[in-house]
Design a protein around this motif. Sequence first.
Motif, PDB file in Angstrom:
ATOM      1  N   GLN A 169      38.952  -9.205 -39.269  1.00  0.00           N
ATOM      2  CA  GLN A 169      37.598  -9.301 -38.726  1.00  0.00           C
ATOM      3  C   GLN A 169      37.132  -7.917 -38.288  1.00  0.00           C
ATOM      4  O   GLN A 169      37.857  -7.198 -37.611  1.00  0.00           O
ATOM      5  CB  GLN A 169      37.567 -10.256 -37.537  1.00  0.00           C
ATOM      6  N   MET A 170      35.909  -7.566 -38.653  1.00  0.00           N
ATOM      7  CA  MET A 170      35.379  -6.238 -38.351  1.00  0.00           C
ATOM      8  C   MET A 170      34.353  -6.328 -37.225  1.00  0.00           C
ATOM      9  O   MET A 170      33.162  -6.525 -37.450  1.00  0.00           O
ATOM     10  CB  MET A 170      34.735  -5.611 -39.587  1.00  0.00           C
ATOM     11  N   GLY A 171      34.806  -6.214 -35.989  1.00  0.00           N
ATOM     12  CA  GLY A 171      33.896  -6.242 -34.864  1.00  0.00           C
ATOM     13  C   GLY A 171      33.281  -7.611 -34.661  1.00  0.00           C
ATOM     14  O   GLY A 171      33.671  -8.601 -35.270  1.00  0.00           O
ATOM     15  N   SER A 172      32.309  -7.680 -33.775  1.00  0.00           N
ATOM     16  CA  SER A 172      31.659  -8.959 -33.481  1.00  0.00           C
ATOM     17  C   SER A 172      30.912  -9.457 -34.699  1.00  0.00           C
ATOM     18  O   SER A 172      30.207  -8.720 -35.365  1.00  0.00           O
ATOM     19  CB  SER A 172      30.687  -8.788 -32.310  1.00  0.00           C
ATOM     20  N   ASN A 173      31.083 -10.712 -34.996  1.00  0.00           N
ATOM     21  CA  ASN A 173      30.458 -11.326 -36.166  1.00  0.00           C
ATOM     22  C   ASN A 173      29.962 -12.708 -35.769  1.00  0.00           C
ATOM     23  O   ASN A 173      30.749 -13.609 -35.481  1.00  0.00           O
ATOM     24  CB  ASN A 173      31.479 -11.435 -37.308  1.00  0.00           C
ATOM     25  N   THR A 174      28.643 -12.859 -35.729  1.00  0.00           N
ATOM     26  CA  THR A 174      28.071 -14.112 -35.267  1.00  0.00           C
ATOM     27  C   THR A 174      28.379 -15.269 -36.197  1.00  0.00           C
ATOM     28  O   THR A 174      28.269 -16.421 -35.804  1.00  0.00           O
ATOM     29  CB  THR A 174      26.545 -13.971 -35.117  1.00  0.00           C
ATOM     30  N   THR A 175      28.745 -14.965 -37.435  1.00  0.00           N
ATOM     31  CA  THR A 175      29.043 -16.037 -38.378  1.00  0.00           C
ATOM     32  C   THR A 175      30.520 -16.433 -38.357  1.00  0.00           C
ATOM     33  O   THR A 175      30.912 -17.364 -39.052  1.00  0.00           O
ATOM     34  CB  THR A 175      28.660 -15.613 -39.810  1.00  0.00           C
ATOM     35  N   SER A 176      31.320 -15.740 -37.588  1.00  0.00           N
ATOM     36  CA  SER A 176      32.737 -16.069 -37.525  1.00  0.00           C
ATOM     37  C   SER A 176      32.942 -17.435 -36.886  1.00  0.00           C
ATOM     38  O   SER A 176      32.308 -17.782 -35.888  1.00  0.00           O
ATOM     39  CB  SER A 176      33.501 -15.009 -36.731  1.00  0.00           C
ATOM     40  N   THR A 177      33.846 -18.191 -37.455  1.00  0.00           N
ATOM     41  CA  THR A 177      34.202 -19.486 -36.898  1.00  0.00           C
ATOM     42  C   THR A 177      35.323 -19.317 -35.883  1.00  0.00           C
ATOM     43  O   THR A 177      35.942 -18.255 -35.778  1.00  0.00           O
ATOM     44  CB  THR A 177      34.660 -20.430 -38.006  1.00  0.00           C
ATOM     45  N   ASP A 178      35.590 -20.374 -35.145  1.00  0.00           N
ATOM     46  CA  ASP A 178      36.690 -20.331 -34.193  1.00  0.00           C
ATOM     47  C   ASP A 178      38.003 -20.084 -34.931  1.00  0.00           C
ATOM     48  O   ASP A 178      38.873 -19.356 -34.451  1.00  0.00           O
ATOM     49  CB  ASP A 178      36.751 -21.636 -33.405  1.00  0.00           C
ATOM     50  N   PHE A 179      38.135 -20.687 -36.123  1.00  0.00           N
ATOM     51  CA  PHE A 179      39.341 -20.479 -36.933  1.00  0.00           C
ATOM     52  C   PHE A 179      39.517 -19.003 -37.270  1.00  0.00           C
ATOM     53  O   PHE A 179      40.599 -18.433 -37.093  1.00  0.00           O
ATOM     54  CB  PHE A 179      39.253 -21.295 -38.219  1.00  0.00           C
ATOM     55  N   SER A 180      38.460 -18.356 -37.777  1.00  0.00           N
ATOM     56  CA  SER A 180      38.587 -16.977 -38.235  1.00  0.00           C
ATOM     57  C   SER A 180      38.764 -15.995 -37.088  1.00  0.00           C
ATOM     58  O   SER A 180      39.293 -14.905 -37.277  1.00  0.00           O
ATOM     59  CB  SER A 180      37.357 -16.581 -39.070  1.00  0.00           C
ATOM     60  N   LYS A 181      38.356 -16.374 -35.890  1.00  0.00           N
ATOM     61  CA  LYS A 181      38.499 -15.484 -34.741  1.00  0.00           C
ATOM     62  C   LYS A 181      39.917 -15.496 -34.179  1.00  0.00           C
ATOM     63  O   LYS A 181      40.321 -14.552 -33.502  1.00  0.00           O
ATOM     64  CB  LYS A 181      37.510 -15.875 -33.645  1.00  0.00           C
ATOM     65  N   LYS A 182      40.663 -16.550 -34.433  1.00  0.00           N
ATOM     66  CA  LYS A 182      41.980 -16.657 -33.801  1.00  0.00           C
ATOM     67  C   LYS A 182      43.138 -16.674 -34.792  1.00  0.00           C
ATOM     68  O   LYS A 182      44.298 -16.695 -34.381  1.00  0.00           O
ATOM     69  CB  LYS A 182      42.048 -17.912 -32.938  1.00  0.00           C
ATOM     70  N   THR A 183      42.849 -16.652 -36.113  1.00  0.00           N
ATOM     71  CA  THR A 183      43.903 -16.745 -37.122  1.00  0.00           C
ATOM     72  C   THR A 183      44.128 -15.397 -37.779  1.00  0.00           C
ATOM     73  O   THR A 183      43.232 -14.844 -38.417  1.00  0.00           O
ATOM     74  CB  THR A 183      43.533 -17.782 -38.197  1.00  0.00           C
ATOM     75  N   GLN A 184      45.324 -14.835 -37.640  1.00  0.00           N
ATOM     76  CA  GLN A 184      45.612 -13.560 -38.292  1.00  0.00           C
ATOM     77  C   GLN A 184      46.137 -13.761 -39.707  1.00  0.00           C
ATOM     78  O   GLN A 184      45.950 -12.899 -40.569  1.00  0.00           O
ATOM     79  CB  GLN A 184      46.593 -12.733 -37.471  1.00  0.00           C
ATOM     80  N   ALA A 185      46.769 -14.888 -39.964  1.00  0.00           N
ATOM     81  CA  ALA A 185      47.287 -15.160 -41.309  1.00  0.00           C
ATOM     82  C   ALA A 185      47.346 -16.662 -41.533  1.00  0.00           C
ATOM     83  O   ALA A 185      47.462 -17.451 -40.584  1.00  0.00           O
ATOM     84  CB  ALA A 185      48.666 -14.544 -41.492  1.00  0.00           C
ATOM     85  N   LEU A 186      47.228 -17.034 -42.811  1.00  0.00           N
ATOM     86  CA  LEU A 186      47.318 -18.428 -43.194  1.00  0.00           C
ATOM     87  C   LEU A 186      48.332 -18.561 -44.330  1.00  0.00           C
ATOM     88  O   LEU A 186      48.173 -17.943 -45.375  1.00  0.00           O
ATOM     89  CB  LEU A 186      45.956 -18.949 -43.650  1.00  0.00           C
TER      90      LEU A 186
END
Length: 497
Positions: free
Chosen positions: A473-490
């Motif tokens: 994730q590159m800085g604050s992103n208003t379109t980021s979901t809760d998943f993408s904000k807290k998941t480093q790898a899947l």
Amino acid sequence: MRKFVGWGLIAIVTSVSLYYYSIQNTPTYLSEGEILSKKYCSSCHEYAAPQLLPEHIWVEKVLPEMGLRLGIGDKNTLLSRMSLKLFDQLNNIGIYPNKNLLSESEWLSIVHYYRSNAMKDSLSNSYNDSSTDGGRLFEQMQIHSDHGAEPSTTLVRFIPKRKEIWLGNRSKEIKKYSLEGIQKRIIHTPSPVVDAIDQTNPIYLGIGNMLPNEDRNGRMFHVNDKGTFGMLLLDSLHRPVQMVRSDIDKDGVDDLIILEFGYETGQVRLVNGKTGTTSIISHQPGARNIHLRDIDKDGLMDIYILFAQAREQVKLFHNLGNNTFQEEVLLRFPSVYGSSYLEMADMNNDGLEDLVLSFGDNADYSITKKSFHGIAIYINNGKGQYKKEWFYPTYGATKTIAKDFDNDGDLDLATIAFFSEAERGGSFIYFENKGGMNFLRKDHRIPQAKWLVMESDDMDNDGDQDIILGNFQMGSNTTSTDFSKKTQALVLRNNTK
């Protein structure tokens, strides 16, 4: 990743080009503009025709930068988007000359040619993103970021022999997990790690500064799992992105090839495993990834490299022995294509390896939707020539892996798209090979995120290929979901077996 020039210069170029348009609008002059554009533009990069981008992108972004590189305009405006150090470095290597390399009338002719022949509007959301249900081929396992930390994954790797998962990040850490996703240790590193070679004391490759720069602070180093012992193996690397180990000179000792992507400069470095001496295979910047093959069956490994940056090319370096190589350009693309990754695989089952290209880097001077972004398969005719036989358009494609994920005897495709549109999905796409160069897009319900890195291996030694995705994730992103904000790898654990 390059940024934009100052708006003052943009306004000047735009107004001057409009004035010129009013006084010179003849087919003859357009022809001259085309001739001049091919002459001057191709001196620095692969030629990009005006039809490839919208008019406003040419006028507001690309042409002002191009003008500065030809000595047109006030290069001091660059200080609004780069440090004084980088400004001095680029001037010292001649990127921005102190004098005009062409006349003002010639430059205006080029501007007019691009304005008159460019796309008039940006692309609409016209891609076909329909897919069929993928079933339960993959079981998902999230590896969460530290509490409050924004995911910034730069490396994902399965290590089956150790039964571990390795993750590198921009915070200069290597995190090691069990196959069940339980964190085992954290190793602090000199810079973000982008590649690793597993051995008794693993070798790590640190990129140095991730943003575009002319510094040479990348490193290759050992460090033990406790982080208490380390050894610098090589320093002063220019934004290295990949290393491979192989006995290139057939002396019985493995050598190392390091791709130094760089910025305006860069190189491909060969390090002799026996002597430690360095030789340069290529001085071309933008080396993105590498494949080794003995293409002529002479016992020496030849080298396939995808180059991005200005001259987007696939090159084959024929190994002539004694650390000498003969270059051959297999494919070349316009400089706006955004070449991102090269995969080599026999896609039509004819016994010859084909080239699978991902096009989608969209962080330069031309950030816009591009019809040529996507995944392309170039079929090998057995004579060293490659022809595009399949293309699937998708915005921002970053990497494609070709493997038999469903174990049915043919090669499927898994693609990540870092620059995909968040509202439309498509950050991970899976294609099932149906034979005859037909691929069916299947939906495996992989959450949308900024997947920057991806690897595949049989992590649990059960006979099928698993996948791991890394989120950046590159800085604050208003379109980021809760998943993408807290998941480093899947981790996508394959359920085929």
